[in-house]
Motif scaffolding. Structure first.
Motif, PDB file in Angstrom:
ATOM      1  N   CYS A 135       0.827  -1.208   0.000  1.00 47.59           N
ATOM      2  CA  CYS A 135       0.000   0.000   0.000  1.00 47.59           C
ATOM      3  C   CYS A 135       0.860   1.256   0.000  1.00 47.59           C
ATOM      4  O   CYS A 135       1.976   1.258   0.512  1.00 47.59           O
ATOM      5  N   TYR A 136       0.312   2.334  -0.534  1.00 45.76           N
ATOM      6  CA  TYR A 136       0.914   3.659  -0.410  1.00 45.76           C
ATOM      7  C   TYR A 136      -0.046   4.540   0.377  1.00 45.76           C
ATOM      8  O   TYR A 136      -1.216   4.201   0.579  1.00 45.76           O
ATOM      9  N   GLU A 137       0.444   5.667   0.830  1.00 44.43           N
ATOM     10  CA  GLU A 137      -0.289   6.511   1.772  1.00 44.43           C
ATOM     11  C   GLU A 137      -1.682   6.887   1.283  1.00 44.43           C
ATOM     12  O   GLU A 137      -2.637   6.944   2.056  1.00 44.43           O
ATOM     13  N   SER A 138      -1.831   7.127  -0.010  1.00 43.67           N
ATOM     14  CA  SER A 138      -3.108   7.600  -0.541  1.00 43.67           C
ATOM     15  C   SER A 138      -3.997   6.481  -1.070  1.00 43.67           C
ATOM     16  O   SER A 138      -5.040   6.764  -1.670  1.00 43.67           O
ATOM     17  N   ALA A 139      -3.626   5.229  -0.859  1.00 44.12           N
ATOM     18  CA  ALA A 139      -4.345   4.110  -1.477  1.00 44.12           C
ATOM     19  C   ALA A 139      -5.783   4.001  -0.973  1.00 44.12           C
ATOM     20  O   ALA A 139      -6.067   4.113   0.222  1.00 44.12           O
ATOM     21  N   HIS A 140      -6.695   3.794  -1.913  1.00 46.72           N
ATOM     22  CA  HIS A 140      -8.094   3.493  -1.653  1.00 46.72           C
ATOM     23  C   HIS A 140      -8.468   2.259  -2.474  1.00 46.72           C
ATOM     24  O   HIS A 140      -7.743   1.858  -3.384  1.00 46.72           O
ATOM     25  N   LEU A 141      -9.598   1.673  -2.142  1.00 43.75           N
ATOM     26  CA  LEU A 141     -10.103   0.589  -2.966  1.00 43.75           C
ATOM     27  C   LEU A 141     -10.331   1.072  -4.399  1.00 43.75           C
ATOM     28  O   LEU A 141     -10.735   2.218  -4.620  1.00 43.75           O
ATOM     29  N   ILE A 142     -10.090   0.191  -5.357  1.00 38.88           N
ATOM     30  CA  ILE A 142     -10.431   0.463  -6.752  1.00 38.88           C
ATOM     31  C   ILE A 142     -11.860   0.013  -7.036  1.00 38.88           C
ATOM     32  O   ILE A 142     -12.596   0.630  -7.792  1.00 38.88           O
ATOM     33  N   SER A 143     -12.271  -1.074  -6.393  1.00 38.94           N
ATOM     34  CA  SER A 143     -13.657  -1.529  -6.490  1.00 38.94           C
ATOM     35  C   SER A 143     -14.451  -0.911  -5.346  1.00 38.94           C
ATOM     36  O   SER A 143     -13.900  -0.545  -4.310  1.00 38.94           O
ATOM     37  N   ARG A 168     -22.750   7.230  -8.896  1.00 39.46           N
ATOM     38  CA  ARG A 168     -22.576   5.914  -8.274  1.00 39.46           C
ATOM     39  C   ARG A 168     -21.259   5.290  -8.728  1.00 39.46           C
ATOM     40  O   ARG A 168     -20.786   5.581  -9.831  1.00 39.46           O
ATOM     41  N   PRO A 169     -20.672   4.431  -7.898  1.00 35.47           N
ATOM     42  CA  PRO A 169     -19.449   3.742  -8.331  1.00 35.47           C
ATOM     43  C   PRO A 169     -19.677   3.020  -9.649  1.00 35.47           C
ATOM     44  O   PRO A 169     -20.737   2.415  -9.868  1.00 35.47           O
ATOM     45  N   ILE A 170     -18.687   3.067 -10.509  1.00 33.83           N
ATOM     46  CA  ILE A 170     -18.881   2.528 -11.853  1.00 33.83           C
ATOM     47  C   ILE A 170     -19.125   1.022 -11.835  1.00 33.83           C
ATOM     48  O   ILE A 170     -19.864   0.506 -12.682  1.00 33.83           O
ATOM     49  N   ASP A 171     -18.555   0.294 -10.867  1.00 33.02           N
ATOM     50  CA  ASP A 171     -18.818  -1.148 -10.858  1.00 33.02           C
ATOM     51  C   ASP A 171     -20.244  -1.455 -10.414  1.00 33.02           C
ATOM     52  O   ASP A 171     -20.820  -2.467 -10.805  1.00 33.02           O
ATOM     53  N   VAL A 172     -20.843  -0.570  -9.618  1.00 30.91           N
ATOM     54  CA  VAL A 172     -22.254  -0.733  -9.267  1.00 30.91           C
ATOM     55  C   VAL A 172     -23.124  -0.533 -10.509  1.00 30.91           C
ATOM     56  O   VAL A 172     -24.096  -1.269 -10.727  1.00 30.91           O
ATOM     57  N   CYS A 173     -22.750   0.454 -11.338  1.00 24.56           N
ATOM     58  CA  CYS A 173     -23.469   0.650 -12.602  1.00 24.56           C
ATOM     59  C   CYS A 173     -23.325  -0.580 -13.500  1.00 24.56           C
ATOM     60  O   CYS A 173     -24.290  -1.034 -14.115  1.00 24.56           O
ATOM     61  N   GLY A 174     -22.112  -1.116 -13.563  1.00 22.72           N
ATOM     62  CA  GLY A 174     -21.894  -2.320 -14.359  1.00 22.72           C
ATOM     63  C   GLY A 174     -22.666  -3.508 -13.842  1.00 22.72           C
ATOM     64  O   GLY A 174     -23.161  -4.343 -14.616  1.00 22.72           O
ATOM     65  N   ASP A 181     -12.898  -8.246 -12.340  1.00 25.15           N
ATOM     66  CA  ASP A 181     -13.172  -6.891 -12.802  1.00 25.15           C
ATOM     67  C   ASP A 181     -13.993  -6.115 -11.784  1.00 25.15           C
ATOM     68  O   ASP A 181     -14.633  -5.116 -12.118  1.00 25.15           O
ATOM     69  N   SER A 182     -13.988  -6.556 -10.546  1.00 21.08           N
ATOM     70  CA  SER A 182     -14.614  -5.847  -9.433  1.00 21.08           C
ATOM     71  C   SER A 182     -13.915  -6.323  -8.164  1.00 21.08           C
ATOM     72  O   SER A 182     -12.750  -6.713  -8.214  1.00 21.08           O
ATOM     73  N   GLY A 183     -14.617  -6.303  -7.028  1.00 26.11           N
ATOM     74  CA  GLY A 183     -13.977  -6.685  -5.779  1.00 26.11           C
ATOM     75  C   GLY A 183     -13.702  -8.175  -5.683  1.00 26.11           C
ATOM     76  O   GLY A 183     -14.392  -8.994  -6.286  1.00 26.11           O
ATOM     77  N   ILE A 184     -12.706  -8.522  -4.860  1.00 25.00           N
ATOM     78  CA  ILE A 184     -12.256  -9.910  -4.789  1.00 25.00           C
ATOM     79  C   ILE A 184     -12.715 -10.621  -3.518  1.00 25.00           C
ATOM     80  O   ILE A 184     -12.924 -11.833  -3.519  1.00 25.00           O
ATOM     81  N   TRP A 185     -12.933  -9.906  -2.416  1.00 22.21           N
ATOM     82  CA  TRP A 185     -13.092 -10.602  -1.139  1.00 22.21           C
ATOM     83  C   TRP A 185     -14.374 -11.407  -1.066  1.00 22.21           C
ATOM     84  O   TRP A 185     -14.394 -12.495  -0.488  1.00 22.21           O
ATOM     85  N   GLY A 186     -15.458 -10.895  -1.618  1.00 19.08           N
ATOM     86  CA  GLY A 186     -16.693 -11.676  -1.628  1.00 19.08           C
ATOM     87  C   GLY A 186     -16.553 -12.949  -2.436  1.00 19.08           C
ATOM     88  O   GLY A 186     -17.117 -13.993  -2.088  1.00 19.08           O
ATOM     89  N   LEU A 187     -15.774 -12.879  -3.513  1.00 22.08           N
ATOM     90  CA  LEU A 187     -15.532 -14.074  -4.327  1.00 22.08           C
ATOM     91  C   LEU A 187     -14.663 -15.074  -3.563  1.00 22.08           C
ATOM     92  O   LEU A 187     -14.909 -16.283  -3.614  1.00 22.08           O
ATOM     93  N   ALA A 188     -13.642 -14.572  -2.867  1.00 24.96           N
ATOM     94  CA  ALA A 188     -12.804 -15.464  -2.057  1.00 24.96           C
ATOM     95  C   ALA A 188     -13.629 -16.108  -0.940  1.00 24.96           C
ATOM     96  O   ALA A 188     -13.400 -17.270  -0.576  1.00 24.96           O
ATOM     97  N   ASP A 189     -14.573 -15.362  -0.408  1.00 25.61           N
ATOM     98  CA  ASP A 189     -15.484 -15.904   0.606  1.00 25.61           C
ATOM     99  C   ASP A 189     -16.252 -17.097   0.034  1.00 25.61           C
ATOM    100  O   ASP A 189     -16.357 -18.157   0.662  1.00 25.61           O
ATOM    101  N   LEU A 190     -16.789 -16.937  -1.165  1.00 24.72           N
ATOM    102  CA  LEU A 190     -17.522 -18.040  -1.799  1.00 24.72           C
ATOM    103  C   LEU A 190     -16.596 -19.205  -2.127  1.00 24.72           C
ATOM    104  O   LEU A 190     -16.980 -20.377  -1.990  1.00 24.72           O
ATOM    105  N   GLN A 191     -15.379 -18.911  -2.570  1.00 23.95           N
ATOM    106  CA  GLN A 191     -14.395 -19.984  -2.775  1.00 23.95           C
ATOM    107  C   GLN A 191     -14.224 -20.790  -1.490  1.00 23.95           C
ATOM    108  O   GLN A 191     -14.218 -22.022  -1.508  1.00 23.95           O
ATOM    109  N   ALA A 192     -14.058 -20.077  -0.371  1.00 23.58           N
ATOM    110  CA  ALA A 192     -13.823 -20.740   0.908  1.00 23.58           C
ATOM    111  C   ALA A 192     -15.036 -21.559   1.331  1.00 23.58           C
ATOM    112  O   ALA A 192     -14.898 -22.653   1.903  1.00 23.58           O
TER     113      ALA A 192
END
Length: 447
Positions: A55-63, A223-229, A364-375
């Motif tokens: 991480c860098y100081e200004s990092a935010h989520l991309i998704s 709205r966040p663009i991935d929500v639109c998608g 092409d969006s967030g990963i943690w919910g997908l990793a949750d389903l994998q688990a």
């Protein structure tokens, strides 16, 4: 601790987001495990300031937060649509506290190597060697969750450079940019973020790209663009119509990249990992960020580009991504082929029933919910091997079969960066369908 004490447990490697959700789901399923984390807290890459964090100081989520969060633990309402790394880390710590994971994680321990026992018998499990230990611990199975954004990939260019060189993994704050002529190499999301900061704080900011890309704003219609998608997916629009609709709206909002001095994209929308940045074109449009092609060679304090131009540079930042790297596990155990493991859904070994990899995807969006389903699917498969052998055999044959289309019709460009790319919406649906198959009544109860 003796082999006997650990032989019925799984070993989970890493307590970043993916390791945490594996631990949580295994705990809820009653599957015994040990989880090892080399830092002194959870979070992985989001534990800013630690040696393992990128991480860098200004990092935010991309998704957006709603398409990133775990399936059963929402990010707080007061968080913005794109939380900062500090908010993200606190969310992960809250998740670990909520599900009682802190007492299940051994901190300050890294893994040296994971091997089959000397007998070579797959039924014997895995020997896990902790750093600094003289003997291994025997485990029933292993879940690898060490992440894939930690081992920097360095490009090679002819010549020698007299200035400073760093990888984006080493970039932490704008203080490293001030008063310098900075060249950022690479157009991933980190590279674009750093380029934006260089445009505001460096003496001069240049950005080297080998190809043209589609650049998406973080917000559309407020709205966040991935929500639109996501809405387009829920409308069950075909790929060509989603591509046309998104392209039209983005073009209306910001025009074509060429108008800002960028090269034209050499591929269709969605065929590369999305670059989500609302400020890159803004600073380019103000003349504070200039774009260059690929580097031809390094020449002292000058960088020469393939178009014949030369630029004096003080600092080169290579935002050139990361290698898929599992230094503790021999590639032969990961069905390695063409620079990546060949796993069913990028998570399940085609032959082994006791080795899993969590989070080895780039959606092409967030990963943690997908990793949750994998688990969740991993846990159900582990339980079925004891409680529902027919269903376990069904899944065993399924994961041995032909690879599935994780792009759901999207043909990603052929680069190492896209080796683990997945189209999140249909990947998520596939995981959910498989989980439901395990929930259906069988010869025995698998719930």
């Amino acid at each position: 601790m003796s082999d006997t004490e650990t032989s019925e447990k799984f070993c989970i490697i890493g307590a970043g987001p993916c390791g945490l959700t594996v631990a949580k789901n295994f705990q809820q399923a009653g599957i015994a495990f040990d989880c090892y984390e080399r830092e002194d807290d959870v979070g992985g890459n989001w534990y800013f300031g630690r040696s393992s964090s990128r991480c860098y100081e200004s990092a935010h989520l991309i998704s957006s937060k709603r398409l990133t969060e775990f399936t059963d633990f929402r990010m707080p309402r007061e968080f913005p649509p794109y939380p900062s790394h500090r908010q993200v880390h606190e969310y992960l710590r809250s998740y670990a506290r909520q599900f009682g994971l802190y007492d299940r994680i051994t901190f300050g321990h890294s893994i040296d190597r994971v091997e089959r026992p000397p007998s070579g018998d797959p039924a014997a499990g895995w020997d896990v060697w902790l750093a600094g230990r003289d003997a291994p611990r025997r485990y029933r199975g292993v879940v690898v969750a060490n992440g894939h954004h930690w081992d920097p990939k360095w490009p090679q260019y002819p010549g020698e450079f007299a200035g400073e060189v760093m990888h984006s993994a080493q970039y932490k704050s704008v203080e490293q940019l001030k008063g310098r002529r900075v060249l950022i190499v690479g157009a991933g999301n980190s590279g674009c973020d750093i380029a934006v900061e260089a445009a505001q704080h460096a003496k001069a900011a240049l950005h080297s790209l080998r190809r043209g890309y589609h650049f998406l704003p973080k917000f559309l219609f407020g709205r966040p663009i991935d929500v639109c998608g996501e809405r387009l997916h829920k409308m069950h629009l075909p790929l060509w119509l989603r591509r046309w609709t998104t392209g039209l709206v983005v073009w209306a909002a910001q025009g074509r990249p060429q108008r800002y001095g960028l090269p034209a994209p050499d591929h269709k929308l969605f065929e590369t990992h999305p670059i989500v940045n609302s400020q890159l074109l803004y600073w380019a449009g103000h003349g504070d960020l200039r774009f260059k092609g690929d580097i031809e060679c390094l020449d002292g304090d000058v960088v020469r580009f393939v178009d014949g131009s030369r630029e004096p540079i003080d600092l080169v930042i290579y935002a050139t991504g990361y290698k898929l790297s599992f230094p503790f596990l021999d590639q032969q155990h990961l069905a390695w082929q063409d620079e990546r493991p060949r796993l069913f859904l990028n998570a399940f070994h085609p032959q082994y029933d006791d080795l899993f990899v969590a989070g080895l995807i780039q959606p092409d969006s967030g990963i943690w919910g997908l990793a949750d389903l994998q688990a969740q699917l991993m846990a159900r498969y582990v339980l079925s091997q004891e409680r529902d052998p027919p269903r376990a055999r069904w899944f065993r044959e399924l994961k041995k079969g032909a690879a599935t289309d994780l792009g759901h019709g999207i043909h990603y460009i052929d680069t190492p960066r896209h080796a683990i790319e997945v189209e999140h919406y249909h990947y998520r649906r596939q995981l959910k369908r498989l989980i439901q198959r395990f929930k259906k009544p069988g010869r025995s109860n698998t719930n």
